[in-house]
Design a protein around this motif. Structure first.
Motif, PDB file in Angstrom:
ATOM      1  N   GLY A  28      -5.273   8.095  -4.156  1.00 16.05           N
ATOM      2  CA  GLY A  28      -4.123   8.213  -3.271  1.00 16.05           C
ATOM      3  C   GLY A  28      -3.375   6.932  -3.039  1.00 16.05           C
ATOM      4  N   CYS A  29      -3.704   5.858  -3.730  1.00 19.77           N
ATOM      5  CA  CYS A  29      -2.954   4.629  -3.532  1.00 19.77           C
ATOM      6  C   CYS A  29      -2.947   3.824  -4.814  1.00 19.77           C
ATOM      7  CB  CYS A  29      -3.528   3.790  -2.383  1.00 19.77           C
ATOM      8  SG  CYS A  29      -5.187   3.199  -2.708  1.00 19.77           S
ATOM      9  N   CYS A  30      -2.047   2.931  -4.867  1.00 22.81           N
ATOM     10  CA  CYS A  30      -1.915   2.097  -6.066  1.00 22.81           C
ATOM     11  C   CYS A  30      -1.372   0.742  -5.667  1.00 22.81           C
ATOM     12  CB  CYS A  30      -0.976   2.764  -7.075  1.00 22.81           C
ATOM     13  SG  CYS A  30      -0.714   1.790  -8.555  1.00 22.81           S
ATOM     14  N   ILE A  31      -1.818  -0.280  -6.317  1.00 20.52           N
ATOM     15  CA  ILE A  31      -1.321  -1.634  -6.054  1.00 20.52           C
ATOM     16  C   ILE A  31      -0.324  -1.998  -7.136  1.00 20.52           C
ATOM     17  CG2 ILE A  31      -1.944  -4.063  -5.889  1.00 20.52           C
ATOM     18  CD1 ILE A  31      -4.636  -3.219  -4.849  1.00 20.52           C
ATOM     19  N   LEU A  32       0.880  -2.360  -6.735  1.00 22.84           N
ATOM     20  CA  LEU A  32       1.918  -2.758  -7.688  1.00 22.84           C
ATOM     21  C   LEU A  32       1.934  -4.268  -7.828  1.00 22.84           C
ATOM     22  CD1 LEU A  32       4.819  -0.383  -6.678  1.00 22.84           C
ATOM     23  CD2 LEU A  32       3.230  -0.141  -8.577  1.00 22.84           C
ATOM     24  N   LEU A  89     -10.597   4.942 -20.257  1.00 19.64           N
ATOM     25  CA  LEU A  89      -9.316   4.593 -19.640  1.00 19.64           C
ATOM     26  C   LEU A  89      -8.717   5.791 -18.913  1.00 19.64           C
ATOM     27  CD1 LEU A  89      -7.032   2.529 -19.263  1.00 19.64           C
ATOM     28  CD2 LEU A  89      -6.083   3.305 -21.447  1.00 19.64           C
ATOM     29  N   GLN A  90      -8.796   6.953 -19.531  1.00 16.55           N
ATOM     30  CA  GLN A  90      -8.267   8.163 -18.897  1.00 16.55           C
ATOM     31  C   GLN A  90      -9.023   8.488 -17.614  1.00 16.55           C
ATOM     32  OE1 GLN A  90      -8.534  11.109 -21.950  1.00 16.55           O
ATOM     33  NE2 GLN A  90      -6.741  10.348 -23.089  1.00 16.55           N
ATOM     34  N   GLN A  91     -10.344   8.336 -17.659  1.00 15.78           N
ATOM     35  CA  GLN A  91     -11.138   8.589 -16.456  1.00 15.78           C
ATOM     36  C   GLN A  91     -10.782   7.603 -15.349  1.00 15.78           C
ATOM     37  OE1 GLN A  91     -15.148   8.334 -17.914  1.00 15.78           O
ATOM     38  NE2 GLN A  91     -15.167  10.432 -18.718  1.00 15.78           N
ATOM     39  N   GLN A  92     -10.533   6.367 -15.738  1.00 15.29           N
ATOM     40  CA  GLN A  92     -10.167   5.349 -14.763  1.00 15.29           C
ATOM     41  C   GLN A  92      -8.825   5.683 -14.107  1.00 15.29           C
ATOM     42  OE1 GLN A  92      -9.755   1.440 -16.418  1.00 15.29           O
ATOM     43  NE2 GLN A  92      -9.415   0.458 -14.450  1.00 15.29           N
ATOM     44  N   MET A  93      -7.859   6.132 -14.913  1.00 16.64           N
ATOM     45  CA  MET A  93      -6.547   6.462 -14.378  1.00 16.64           C
ATOM     46  C   MET A  93      -6.613   7.692 -13.471  1.00 16.64           C
ATOM     47  SD  MET A  93      -4.740   4.034 -15.453  1.00 16.64           S
ATOM     48  CE  MET A  93      -3.152   4.617 -14.886  1.00 16.64           C
ATOM     49  N   ARG A  94      -7.463   8.670 -13.837  1.00 16.77           N
ATOM     50  CA  ARG A  94      -7.620   9.841 -12.973  1.00 16.77           C
ATOM     51  C   ARG A  94      -8.215   9.439 -11.627  1.00 16.77           C
ATOM     52  NH1 ARG A  94     -10.149  12.313 -17.598  1.00 16.77           N
ATOM     53  NH2 ARG A  94      -8.643  13.534 -18.818  1.00 16.77           N
ATOM     54  N   ALA A  95      -9.192   8.523 -11.673  1.00 15.00           N
ATOM     55  CA  ALA A  95      -9.824   8.075 -10.432  1.00 15.00           C
ATOM     56  C   ALA A  95      -8.817   7.360  -9.547  1.00 15.00           C
ATOM     57  CB  ALA A  95     -11.004   7.156 -10.752  1.00 15.00           C
ATOM     58  N   LYS A  99       2.754   5.415 -14.323  1.00 17.31           N
ATOM     59  CA  LYS A  99       2.750   6.075 -15.625  1.00 17.31           C
ATOM     60  C   LYS A  99       3.099   5.083 -16.732  1.00 17.31           C
ATOM     61  CE  LYS A  99       3.990  10.609 -13.789  1.00 17.31           C
ATOM     62  NZ  LYS A  99       5.024  11.667 -13.776  1.00 17.31           N
ATOM     63  N   LYS A 100       4.043   4.209 -16.423  1.00 13.82           N
ATOM     64  CA  LYS A 100       4.439   3.203 -17.399  1.00 13.82           C
ATOM     65  C   LYS A 100       3.283   2.260 -17.706  1.00 13.82           C
ATOM     66  CE  LYS A 100       7.917  -0.321 -18.307  1.00 13.82           C
ATOM     67  NZ  LYS A 100       9.108  -1.034 -17.785  1.00 13.82           N
ATOM     68  N   ILE A 101       2.557   1.879 -16.629  1.00  6.69           N
ATOM     69  CA  ILE A 101       1.390   1.003 -16.808  1.00  6.69           C
ATOM     70  C   ILE A 101       0.334   1.691 -17.657  1.00  6.69           C
ATOM     71  CG2 ILE A 101      -0.546  -0.084 -15.602  1.00  6.69           C
ATOM     72  CD1 ILE A 101       1.367  -0.623 -13.293  1.00  6.69           C
ATOM     73  N   LYS A 102       0.139   2.983 -17.389  1.00  2.32           N
ATOM     74  CA  LYS A 102      -0.842   3.751 -18.144  1.00  2.32           C
ATOM     75  C   LYS A 102      -0.472   3.790 -19.625  1.00  2.32           C
ATOM     76  CE  LYS A 102      -2.959   8.339 -18.379  1.00  2.32           C
ATOM     77  NZ  LYS A 102      -2.990   9.681 -17.770  1.00  2.32           N
ATOM     78  N   LEU A 161       0.842  -1.196   0.000  1.00  3.07           N
ATOM     79  CA  LEU A 161       0.000   0.000   0.000  1.00  3.07           C
ATOM     80  C   LEU A 161       0.874   1.241   0.000  1.00  3.07           C
ATOM     81  CD1 LEU A 161      -2.928   0.959   0.159  1.00  3.07           C
ATOM     82  CD2 LEU A 161      -2.667   1.043   2.649  1.00  3.07           C
ATOM     83  N   GLN A 162       0.633   2.162  -0.902  1.00  8.52           N
ATOM     84  CA  GLN A 162       1.403   3.397  -0.972  1.00  8.52           C
ATOM     85  C   GLN A 162       0.541   4.558  -0.491  1.00  8.52           C
ATOM     86  OE1 GLN A 162       2.963   3.983  -4.854  1.00  8.52           O
ATOM     87  NE2 GLN A 162       4.448   2.319  -4.686  1.00  8.52           N
ATOM     88  N   ALA A 163       1.146   5.444   0.256  1.00  9.76           N
ATOM     89  CA  ALA A 163       0.419   6.585   0.800  1.00  9.76           C
ATOM     90  C   ALA A 163       0.442   7.776  -0.130  1.00  9.76           C
ATOM     91  CB  ALA A 163       1.010   6.977   2.149  1.00  9.76           C
ATOM     92  N   ASP A 164       1.430   7.806  -1.012  1.00 11.66           N
ATOM     93  CA  ASP A 164       1.562   8.954  -1.902  1.00 11.66           C
ATOM     94  C   ASP A 164       0.408   8.994  -2.890  1.00 11.66           C
ATOM     95  OD1 ASP A 164       2.370  11.050  -3.370  1.00 11.66           O
ATOM     96  OD2 ASP A 164       4.319  10.222  -3.945  1.00 11.66           O
ATOM     97  N   LYS A 165      -0.257  10.154  -3.022  1.00 16.11           N
ATOM     98  CA  LYS A 165      -1.399  10.271  -3.918  1.00 16.11           C
ATOM     99  C   LYS A 165      -0.975  10.513  -5.364  1.00 16.11           C
ATOM    100  CE  LYS A 165      -4.598  12.074  -0.458  1.00 16.11           C
ATOM    101  NZ  LYS A 165      -5.539  13.164  -0.109  1.00 16.11           N
ATOM    102  N   LYS A 166       0.293  10.848  -5.576  1.00 17.18           N
ATOM    103  CA  LYS A 166       0.744  11.110  -6.939  1.00 17.18           C
ATOM    104  C   LYS A 166       1.049   9.795  -7.651  1.00 17.18           C
ATOM    105  CE  LYS A 166       2.787  15.596  -5.918  1.00 17.18           C
ATOM    106  NZ  LYS A 166       4.018  16.415  -5.973  1.00 17.18           N
ATOM    107  N   LEU A 167       0.938   9.844  -8.936  1.00 18.31           N
ATOM    108  CA  LEU A 167       1.282   8.664  -9.730  1.00 18.31           C
ATOM    109  C   LEU A 167       2.776   8.431  -9.669  1.00 18.31           C
ATOM    110  CD1 LEU A 167      -0.813   9.220 -12.982  1.00 18.31           C
ATOM    111  CD2 LEU A 167      -1.151   7.430 -11.290  1.00 18.31           C
TER     112      LEU A 167
END
Length: 411
Positions: free
Chosen positions: A407-411, A396-402, A272-275, A261-267
């Motif tokens: 604020g978190c991302c699963i790697l 896809l863009q809307q999904q990535m913005r959401a 970005k690579k996944i996107k 779990l990442q706390a940073d809200k930024k991508l």
């Protein structure tokens, strides 16, 4: 009647060869004291007579007009007179050699040289088609009406074209159903199989169907191609769903062992690579789908052109056969001194040429419209794909913005 004889240019196009088998022939084959062949004997018997009643000339004139290809076989007595009452029990050795010789020539001619049965416009009468015609004739006769070949052919064309559409669908759908058992697959594999099966289905349809004069065949063909594309979209959707299920399963397995779990809200750079990878994959899928559609359309156009060329060839062969028959008939009339009838035939031939030219022009126009409609459908299909692609990219863009806002991302 005389009116029926005047329609010979239409009948002669598809009437079969005429074989006159004369049994128990005992006459001498001589004409004006000279030996004559069997065919010479037939033509001599068909000669018209000046001043004769219509009851004598009309049947001969009909045979000459309706059957340009004529052959005669004269069979002698098959055996001695005392054996005639029990022919079915005789051995071959009991039959005369002359009879066996004529029988051999007759069978060879029928099997090797007789043309197959054909309908108007040169379509071959297969066993299935003959069955349809026989049933229609019997039903018509049983109802007390008079059979009409034209009506029977129109009704049969409807039956055959409907069956051709169904058969084409079955070829495509059965093949895609087998492929579906292997989902998920790469889009390239699905597109390639769609292209192959679509070509097979179209070829199946064209092989069985044949032209009807009011254009229903062309409309059925167009409906068939639209349905193939709709089925293809459905199978693509099922493949994507299967792929999504597999991806979700693999993600869940990954979460159990590697999720952080990442706390940073930024991508992150990885997000970005996944996107970018997702965009590239979506773009690649669109390109493969459009390429498959382009190739399918090209093959379809080639098949349509081959179908058109084949139908035009049959039409021209029929017309040439009828014209050759009329020219021979006119020459025979002039030779026999029937100048008035020969002159009338010249007018008939000019009208026949005009009608053939008009029919060929109409057929070319029908096929041109079919090709144009096919091109329009292909353009519409391409435009629809592009629109779907734009909608997918927007989603896809809307999904990535959401995901970024979460604020978190699963790697």
């Amino acid at each position: 009647s005389d009116e029926d004889v005047d329609d010979s240019s239409e009948f002669v196009k598809f009437f079969p060869s005429f074989i006159w088998a004369v049994r128990d022939f005992t006459l001498e084959r001589k004409i004006d004291g000279k030996d004559a062949t069997e065919n010479d004997y037939l033509e001599f018997a068909l000669k018209l007579k000046h001043g004769s009643l219509n009851i004598y000339n009309l049947p001969r004139e009909c045979i000459q007009k309706f059957f340009p290809s004529r052959t005669c076989f004269t069979f002698p007595f098959p055996t001695a007179p005392e054996n005639v009452s029990h022919l079915e029990r005789l051995d071959l050795a009991d039959l005369s050699t002359e009879f066996l010789e004529v029988t051999g020539r007759f069978c060879t001619f029928v099997f090797d040289q007789s043309d197959v049965k054909k309908l108007k416009d040169g379509y071959t009468v297969t066993g299935r088609v003959l069955g349809h015609l026989a049933k229609m004739y019997m039903d018509t006769i049983s109802s007390g009406a008079v059979p009409c070949l034209e009506n029977a052919v129109i009704a049969m064309a409807m039956i055959e074209n409907q069956a051709a559409v169904k058969e084409g669908f079955e070829v495509y759908q059965s093949g895609m159903e087998k492929l579906k058992n292997s989902f998920p697959l790469e889009l390239k594999v699905v597109s390639s199989e769609h292209q192959r099966l679509s070509s097979m289905a179209t070829q199946t349809f064209m092989t069985r169907s044949f032209r009807d004069t009011d254009g229903k065949h062309l409309k059925s063909l167009e409906v068939g191609w639209i349905s193939f594309n709709e089925l293809f979209d459905g199978y693509l959707c099922q493949n994507e769903q299967a792929e999504a299920v597999l991806e979700e399963f693999l993600k869940q397995k990954s979460v159990d062992s590697k999720a952080i779990l990442q706390a940073d809200k930024k991508l992150t750079e990885k997000e970005k690579k996944i996107k970018g990878t997702t965009k590239e994959e979506t773009q690649r899928q669109l390109q493969e789908k459009m390429e498959a559609e382009r190739q399918s359309n090209e093959e379809r156009m080639i098949q349509m052109k081959e179908k058109m060329d084949e139908e035009m060839r049959l039409q021209r062969e029929e017309a040439q056969r009828a014209m050759d028959s009329k020219l021979r008939e006119q020459a025979a009339l002039l030779e026999k001194g029937f100048q008035e009838k020969a002159d009338r035939m010249s007018q008939e031939m000019e009208e026949f040429k005009r009608q053939n030219a008009e029919a060929e022009s109409n057929r070319v126009r029908e096929f041109a419209e079919l090709l144009e409609n096919s091109s329009k459908r292909n353009e519409e299909s391409m435009a629809m794909m592009m629109q779907q692609h734009r909608e997918q990219m927007k989603a896809l863009q809307q999904q990535m913005r959401a995901r970024s806002a979460g604020g978190c991302c699963i790697l």
